[in-house]
Scaffold this active site. Structure first.
Site, PDB file in Angstrom:
ATOM      1  N   GLU A 431       0.812  -1.220   0.000  1.00 40.38           N
ATOM      2  CA  GLU A 431       0.000   0.000   0.000  1.00 40.38           C
ATOM      3  C   GLU A 431       0.851   1.278   0.000  1.00 40.38           C
ATOM      4  OE1 GLU A 431      -4.097  -1.571   2.043  1.00 40.38           O
ATOM      5  OE2 GLU A 431      -2.416  -1.160   3.383  1.00 40.38           O
ATOM      6  N   GLU A 501      -4.515 -10.082   0.360  1.00 43.85           N
ATOM      7  CA  GLU A 501      -5.374  -9.956   1.529  1.00 43.85           C
ATOM      8  C   GLU A 501      -6.794 -10.248   1.075  1.00 43.85           C
ATOM      9  OE1 GLU A 501      -4.991  -6.211   3.590  1.00 43.85           O
ATOM     10  OE2 GLU A 501      -2.797  -6.232   3.429  1.00 43.85           O
TER      11      GLU A 501
END
Length: 987
Positions: A431, A501
């Site tokens: 991220e 994820e």
């Protein structure tokens, strides 16, 4: 104290450190570690800022103000500074490379004694993890500076040490310019949190080495190559041994390289992690490395290991303990890995930084596939103010000032762990947007290590602004099954798909595991996913007055900013008790599945979902046939020959059964002990429904005079032989049920649509509140009572709504009471299509506290919901109300049981039996919905005066929308037309 401000200088990341190298520990020729551990107690003093640090270099400082602190540890666990949990938001103002002047720091001091023999070596001081940066002095002489919290920093201190007593000073700063690159979702902790030691090395030595294994085209021959970087001119003998210690090859290193061939090698995989051993011996020291022979590659968009298609059934794992924070012991890590193996997990993403080097050695040994992630996350950039067209998330990824720092972090990760067999995939980080800095880092990895795959998630799928060609997999987080289907079926997509994820495991959840795992198995080019995440993050704060453990999460320390309990999103509790979510995951990734069955002939077709192991070497099958909870037949199949990815039949000798609730359950039992797990461990199960019946007992006929009815303005009073019932004409259900002088209801019965929000309701709860579901009331427009041979019938036309909202539900309800006091309900309703879906629809009542015994036929023994019942099975269960409660650390809806035919609550003298014409859900709890809704911690919960019993026509599923996709429509309580029939028998 005045220091060179390396901590705010992006051009000075490391000073005095050695060049990166792979992890290893040298031994002397007698087999003793050439490592002097410096773990243990250090003298420590905490300072609020650098200006307040005494200048120990210029004068002696008093040790009276110093305490002792264990190393490794985080100083927040020893009374210094404060705990802070933040997910995305930076804990400091965004002003890179600068950090606040009020920058807490800790001075560590350690006395180290060297013998004459030890001093004769070259001495290398190693720190495996320090958060966030640190300066080092030896005997008051500057040794260097380093950062990157989760990487090893090594200093040559040979010339700074003396025989006898030496003093090492380490000044650790809480924040540095690297803080902008370490914005991971976790508690922010400081200090020396990993091992510290001095390596004792000869002058002529191996400085670094790179081991590669390559299989030929037929995968029956391996070539092992070791490239050495030498210091001086040591003579090196390389020896290769198999797992039994047999010597396969011994050779001198020639021109810094060793190569040997292995015929018919035993290859490494997570199911069978076979390791060879290599030793590199010189006249002064020996280095030993365990290695596995394996080859990871992508062919036609499919991931292969050793020419076998594989699936990653993984978890994301942080270093996290409620007792020691990020300072993790080997025993703690081994326990985590044991739990993972016991629950069929085969892969780990080291989110979002490299794990301790010894952790990856454990993964090699025990068999786990690893995504080795670099210590990089700049998520906070996405929370800044910027112009609408700007990609704020990628701010640092595109900032040329940070290029060297980003590349440095990637290099430190890759070079340290390059010899770890378990690492199949490198990850650039997490991220951090995407830009030229990451492009360059990715290109460096593929040039340095072309033997592994490369991963990164963030703005990289269909990204036409920056080069993504070096990325070998297409990675996303929390993709819906619809999105994944579109990707996997699109022939233009050449890269295998992976979810780094998915299935956010926060609180009661996740509820969408089966859908996701079935899809992973469906598509060859969908290579797997990693649950977010392994463990809840919390800080242990001792015992509450009621004896419960107190675990604190974000905001409990008064910190700002914080993200509440968003850190409580694991498959296990902080203390490693198992969540029901892990039990769900265990069974959806079970090693074998039923494909089909023909129980007239006793044939059951199974599929081996493993990638490498024949089932005959791994499991035995224990089966049991039950009718209405009563065992009819059982047996064991000791050996079942079934190759990986293949299907095969078993034939069971089953008796004939009558039409009733009949289920066949197959339990898959581990046959032999493995390194971490024991024989007898249940690896999963399947259950086959042979027949199922539901129904409610018929009313008992009698004379009209058997029941007396009194009509009043607001109620009906119904009196029969031994019972008196009060029915509310205002709310459309019973205010009181009395039998033989005993009251069944402590509070009036009511129709209910609300539940204590789960963590996965954190988004939809806003719609539910706006709709007023948490304050909905019933309005009865008209009611009528009639008497007949079956007893009394009450008909109501009603609706439900909240203040300032229109009706969201209209219904006609018909209650019947026969002469024995038996009650039935028929509910004919219609939902408005302009409202959000309901949390649930059913009846809520409070029974006397003595009703603690529960018997039910439905999905158990674990809590179960329409989309979360894979770890449960159909049976008759006998339990206590207190045991139905799942004690989530942040209270929420829990303990429901799905697909029930009946439930009975009782004390020693009375019982209430509830039946459903169709399967229903129930919840029985010593806590009210309001208590679960309002309290922030489980240790704050106060039991109610009675037992709250909810009988639900339907309850919406759990999902994983705390961070994942919205709950699927098929799991929502949004039935346009509702027909619900249930019966209540009290005796």
């Amino acid at each position: 104290m005045i220091l060179e401000k390396y901590y705010e200088n992006l051009e000075m990341l490391h000073v005095g450190t050695e060049k990166n190298r792979s992890f290893y520990i040298p031994y002397d020729l007698m087999g003793n570690e050439q490592r002097k551990m410096l773990n243990g107690n250090w003298m420590f003093r905490y300072y609020p800022n650098l200006d307040s640090v005494e200048d120990f270099l210029l004068h002696e400082i008093s040790m009276d103000a110093f305490d002792e602190i264990p190393v490794p540890s985080n100083w927040q666990f020893h009374g210094y500074d404060g705990q802070q949990y933040t997910n995305i938001r930076y804990p400091i103002p965004f002003d890179p490379p600068y950090v606040p002047v009020e920058n807490p720091c800790g001075l560590y001091i350690k006395k180290v004694n060297l013998t004459q023999e030890e001093k004769a070596n070259k001495l290398f001081l190693n720190f495996e993890g320090v958060d966030s940066c640190f300066y080092v002095w030896v005997n008051k002489k500057f040794a260097g500076y380093s950062q990157v919290s989760h990487s090893t920093s090594e200093f040559d201190i040979t010339e700074l040490m003396t025989e006898g007593e030496n003093t090492i000073y380490v000044l650790v700063l809480k924040w540095c310019d690297g803080t902008y690159l370490e914005d991971q979702d976790k508690f922010r902790m400081s200090g020396i949190f990993r091992d510290v030691y001095i390596l004792l090395r000869p002058e002529n030595m191996i400085r670094d080495f790179t081991i590669t294994t390559k299989l030929n085209e037929t995968y029956d021959q391996a070539e092992i190559t070791v490239d050495f970087e030498l210091h001086g001119n040591p003579e090196i003998v390389c020896t290769l041994l198999d797992a039994m210690g047999n010597v396969l090859n011994t050779s001198f290193v020639n021109s810094g390289k060793f190569t040997c061939q292995v015929e018919n090698p035993i290859t490494w995989n997570a199911e069978s992690p076979y390791q060879y051993q290599m030793t590199f011996a010189s006249k002064d020291e020996v280095i030993t490395q365990k290695i596995g022979i394996r080859q990871i590659e992508v062919k036609n968009g499919i991931v292969y290991l050793n020419n076998k298609k594989i699936k990653f059934k993984g978890v994301n794992r942080h270093d996290s303990s409620p007792y020691t924070g990020a300072a993790i012991s080997k025993e703690h890590a081994r326990n985590d890995l044991r739990l993972m193996k016991e629950h069929n997990v085969n892969a780990i993403r080291t989110s979002h930084y490299p794990a301790s080097p010894w952790f990856l050695e454990m993964c090699d040994e025990f068999g786990f596939y690893v995504i080795g992630e670099s210590d990089l996350e700049t998520h906070g950039c996405g929370d800044l103010f910027y112009r609408e067209y700007e990609d704020g998330m990628s701010l640092i990824a595109k900032d040329p000032r940070f290029k060297d720092a980003i590349v440095d972090r990637i290099q430190r990760n890759v070079i340290r762990d390059k010899n770890r067999t378990s690492v199949l995939i490198w990850s650039l980080g997490n991220e951090s947007g995407y830009g030229e800095n990451l492009v360059e880092a990715g290109r460096w990895i593929k040039a340095y290590d072309p033997t592994r795959l490369l991963h990164y998630e963030s703005n990289t799928i269909n990204n036409d602004k920056f080069d993504t060609s070096m990325l070998d997999v297409a990675s996303r987080m929390y993709a819906s099954t619809e999105w994944a289907k579109e990707y996997c079926e699109n022939p233009d997509h050449k890269k295998p798909f992976i979810q780094c994820e998915f299935c956010h495991a926060m609180g009661n959840g996740p509820g969408d595991l089966e859908d996701n795992i079935k899809q992973i198995y469906q598509y060859d080019n969908y290579c797997g996913g990693f649950i977010w995440e392994w463990c809840d993050h919390a800080i242990y704060m001792g015992k509450a007055e009621n004896g419960k453990d107190k675990f604190y999460y974000g905001g409990d320390f008064g910190e700002y900013p914080h993200d509440g309990n968003f850190c409580m999103d694991g498959l296990v509790y902080p203390d490693r008790r198992v969540h029901t979510g892990l039990l769900e995951y265990k069974n959806v990734i079970r090693p074998v599945r039923v494909v089909s069955s023909d129980l007239n002939s006793g044939k059951v077709t199974l599929e081996n979902k493993l990638d490498f192991i024949n089932l005959k070497d791994f499991i035995k099958i224990q089966y049991e046939l039950k009718q209405d909870g009563r065992l009819l037949a059982e047996g064991i199949i000791e050996e079942f020959d079934l190759e990986p990815h293949h299907q095969g039949d078993i034939i069971l000798d089953l008796p004939a059964v009558t039409e009733s609730n009949v289920y066949l359950k197959l339990n898959y039992i581990q046959k032999i002990d493995n390194i971490l797990t024991k024989a007898g461990n249940q690896l999963g199960f399947d259950q086959i429904c042979i027949s199922k019946i539901n129904g409610i007992p018929a009313l008992t006929s009698g004379k009209n005079g058997d029941i007396k009815v009194t009509e009043e303005t607001r109620r009906y009073l119904i009196e029969g032989s031994g019972f008196t019932y009060e029915f509310s004409r205002i709310r459309g259900c019973f205010d009181q049920l009395s039998k033989d002088g005993n009251n069944l209801l402590l509070t009036p019965m009511e129709f209910n649509v609300f539940r204590a929000p789960t963590d996965n309701d954190r988004n939809i709860i806003h719609d539910w509140r706006r709709a007023g579901y948490d304050r909905a009331v019933t309005r009865v427009y008209e009611s009528e009572i009639t008497q007949g041979v079956d007893g009394v019938e009450i008909s109501c036309r009603m609706s439900m709504a909240a203040v300032y909202r229109q009706n969201f539900l209209t219904a006609t309800v018909v209650w019947k009471v026969d002469r024995t006091g038996y009650i039935t309900l028929r509910f004919d309703g219609e939902l408005s299509d302009t409202f959000p879906y309901l949390p649930r629809l059913g009846l809520k009542m409070m029974l006397p506290k003595s009703y603690q015994k529960a018997t039910y036929f439905g999905f158990g023994p674990n809590e179960s919901y329409i989309d979360k019942h894979q770890s449960s099975f159909m049976d008759e269960f006998h339990t206590l109300v207190s045991d139905l409660h799942e004690d989530y650390l942040k209270p929420q809806e829990n303990g429901s049981h799905f697909n029930c035919s009946y439930v009975m609550l009782s004390d020693d003298t009375h019982e209430l039996m509830v039946y459903g014409k169709e399967p229903f859900s129930f919840t029985a709890s010593n806590y009210t919905i309001e208590e679960l809704y309002q309290k922030m911690h489980n240790f704050e919960l106060e039991e109610a005066k009675g037992v709250t019993l909810c009988i639900d026509y339907k309850q919406s599923g759990i999902g994983s929308n705390s961070c994942g996709p919205e709950l699927k429509a098929k799991y929502r309580m949004m039935d346009k037309k509702i027909i619900w029939e249930t019966g209540f028998l009290w005796k």
